[in-house]
Design an enzyme around this catalytic site. Structure first.
Site, PDB file in Angstrom:
ATOM      1  N   ASP A 101       0.804  -1.227   0.000  1.00 42.64           N
ATOM      2  CA  ASP A 101       0.000   0.000   0.000  1.00 42.64           C
ATOM      3  C   ASP A 101       0.835   1.274   0.000  1.00 42.64           C
ATOM      4  O   ASP A 101       0.308   2.353   0.289  1.00 42.64           O
ATOM      5  CB  ASP A 101      -0.945  -0.004   1.213  1.00 42.64           C
ATOM      6  CG  ASP A 101      -2.084  -0.991   1.024  1.00 42.64           C
ATOM      7  OD1 ASP A 101      -2.634  -1.042  -0.084  1.00 42.64           O
ATOM      8  OD2 ASP A 101      -2.408  -1.719   1.977  1.00 42.64           O
TER       9      ASP A 101
ATOM     10  N   ASP B  28      -6.737  -3.634  -6.042  1.00 45.46           N
ATOM     11  CA  ASP B  28      -6.381  -2.347  -5.423  1.00 45.46           C
ATOM     12  C   ASP B  28      -4.936  -1.945  -5.718  1.00 45.46           C
ATOM     13  O   ASP B  28      -4.585  -0.767  -5.741  1.00 45.46           O
ATOM     14  CB  ASP B  28      -6.538  -2.412  -3.890  1.00 45.46           C
ATOM     15  CG  ASP B  28      -7.711  -3.237  -3.414  1.00 45.46           C
ATOM     16  OD1 ASP B  28      -8.116  -4.169  -4.132  1.00 45.46           O
ATOM     17  OD2 ASP B  28      -8.201  -2.982  -2.316  1.00 45.46           O
TER      18      ASP B  28
HETATM   19  N1  GLY Z   1      -7.911  -2.638   0.422  1.00 48.14           N
HETATM   20  C1  GLY Z   1      -8.243  -1.314   0.164  1.00 48.14           C
HETATM   21  C2  GLY Z   1      -9.690  -1.081   0.128  1.00 48.14           C
HETATM   22  O1  GLY Z   1     -10.371  -1.396   1.069  1.00 48.14           O
HETATM   23  O2  GLY Z   1     -10.173  -0.572  -0.839  1.00 48.14           O
END
Ligand code: GLY
Length: 404
Positions: free
Chosen positions: A124, A183
């Site tokens: 992330d 994501d």
């Molecule tokens: N994993 C990132 C989101 O919840 O969009």
């Protein structure tokens, strides 16, 4: 003998086509004055809310959410995937209002966040470090920010694997697992920017390899995407296609579709590779032609949520889509471009209304209500979310900055 009329006729045709092209470009970006006024109010209101949010924060903590029923706020440490959105939103609001309280608060919290540049346990880092330090560096370039962004990109690349052609999203107990979620497309912007800043193409190469592998494996025939793919790290083969945050393995989790739309639009921005634009447009078509997309274009948390029409909406997915549609409008022409802009307008208008935008002094200082974080786990359900606010303000800024 050449007719004396040919030259003037040719000239006239060229001029007509050029005027028509300009008119079409204008028609694709004609902005709504009332919406621009709404957006101006969103910046002012957002700045007030974020000053209230700032007042609730313990010094080394980041906002996470607020529970309206209990009036309790929840915060996180800097390692939570959302830690970049608070400074990012502060910086966007500072740019729009000139309020230095917001800038100073952003600088303070960046100081708490900076240690994450060495975090190799998460994918992330784009969300965490680019939405924060990337914006800070854009507004006020500093050598220290460049260094932090470079180290963050290196940490992200440490999770890239040649065999799978992907950056690993989540670690797993089984050493043969290699989990990648849609994501992750959002983290590639950090890598493209790092190549731009350093001239080192290795970051760019990892970004396009990840985007290509995801394009090949993550999408269904209808252009919706799976949430999680599990690759065999020894062979690179796909072992499983499943969900974590969606309603079912085969469902279209709304935020996942938004991440894909935004992610491939960004890939096109940096590469001008037509395949990425096509993919973004295919995802757009999936979203916009879906029978379960409500008229206000704020999606249910999952396009296949079994509770539809009583399912919760996800304001965060809508905000991400609006920001992406505005950028996609710039890369496209004709009816599709107009539709992307109109949908973004519809989303911004509805998110700016009382159903989604918090009244001053409420909502724990967050701007938007009604985000859905992780419905299957029952966490952060129907609450404000930092990324909902960030992409909402980004969408407002992008709309305002569209050339007239
Ligand atoms: N994993 C990132 C989101 O919840 O969009």
């Amino acid at each position: 003998m050449r007719s004396p009329l040919i030259l003037p006729v040719l000239l006239f045709s060229v001029m007509t086509v050029s005027v028509a092209c300009q008119a079409q470009k204008k028609a694709n970006t004609v902005k709504s004055k009332p919406l621009l006024q709404t957006i101006a109010a969103n910046f002012e209101d957002g700045a007030k809310q974020y000053k209230a949010l700032k007042a609730t924060l313990p010094p080394d903590r980041f906002p996470k959410t607020f529970y309206p029923q209990t009036g309790k706020s929840e915060t996180s440490g800097s390692g939570w995937w959302c830690s970049g959105f608070y400074p990012g939103t502060l910086l966007y609001l500072y740019e729009q209002t000139g309020d230095t309280v917001l800038y100073n608060e952003a600088e303070r919290i960046l100081g708490v966040l900076q240690k994450e540049q060495y975090n190799k346990t998460t994918h992330d880092l784009g969300f965490m470090m680019f939405c924060s330090f990337g914006n800070a560096n854009r507004i006020q370039p500093k050598a220290a920010y460049n260094e932090i962004l470079l180290n963050s990109a290196k940490s992200l690349c440490s999770r890239f694997n040649e065999k799978t052609g992907c950056i690993k999203s989540w670690d797993s107990k089984d050493p043969s697992d290699f989990l990648v979620i849609i994501d992750n497309m959002m983290n590639l912007e950090l890598l493209f920017e790092t190549t731009k800043a350093t001239g080192d193409s290795s970051y760019y190469k990892i970004a396009v390899t990840h985007a290509n592998t995801t394009l090949q494996n993550h999408f269904r025939a209808d252009n919706s995407s799976y949430h999680v793919l599990n690759y065999d790290v020894n062979t690179g083969a796909v072992k499983q296609k499943k969900t974590a945050q969606g309603a079912a393995d085969a469902s279209a989790w709304a935020r996942g579709q938004a991440w894909g739309l935004y992610g491939y639009t960004v890939c096109y921005r940096y590469t001008k590779d037509a395949r990425y634009l096509q993919q973004a447009e295919k995802i757009a078509r999936f979203i916009l032609s879906h029978p379960n997309l409500p008229a206000d274009k704020i999606p249910y948390w999952d396009f296949n949520a079994p509770e539809i029409p009583n399912a919760l909406r996800d304001a965060s997915a809508a905000a991400i889509m609006a920001a992406a549609f505005i950028e996609l409008n710039q890369y496209t022409k004709g009816a599709a471009a107009r539709e992307y802009l109109q949908v973004a307008e519809t989303i911004i208008k509805h998110l700016s209304g009382p159903e989604y935008k918090a009244a001053a002094g409420t909502n724990g200082g967050f701007i938007l209500k009604h985000g859905v974080g992780h419905k299957p786990a029952g966490t952060e359900v129907d609450v404000p979310l930092t990324y909902g606010d960030y992409y909402f303000i980004e969408a407002c800024k992008r709309y305002k900055e569209l050339s007239k």
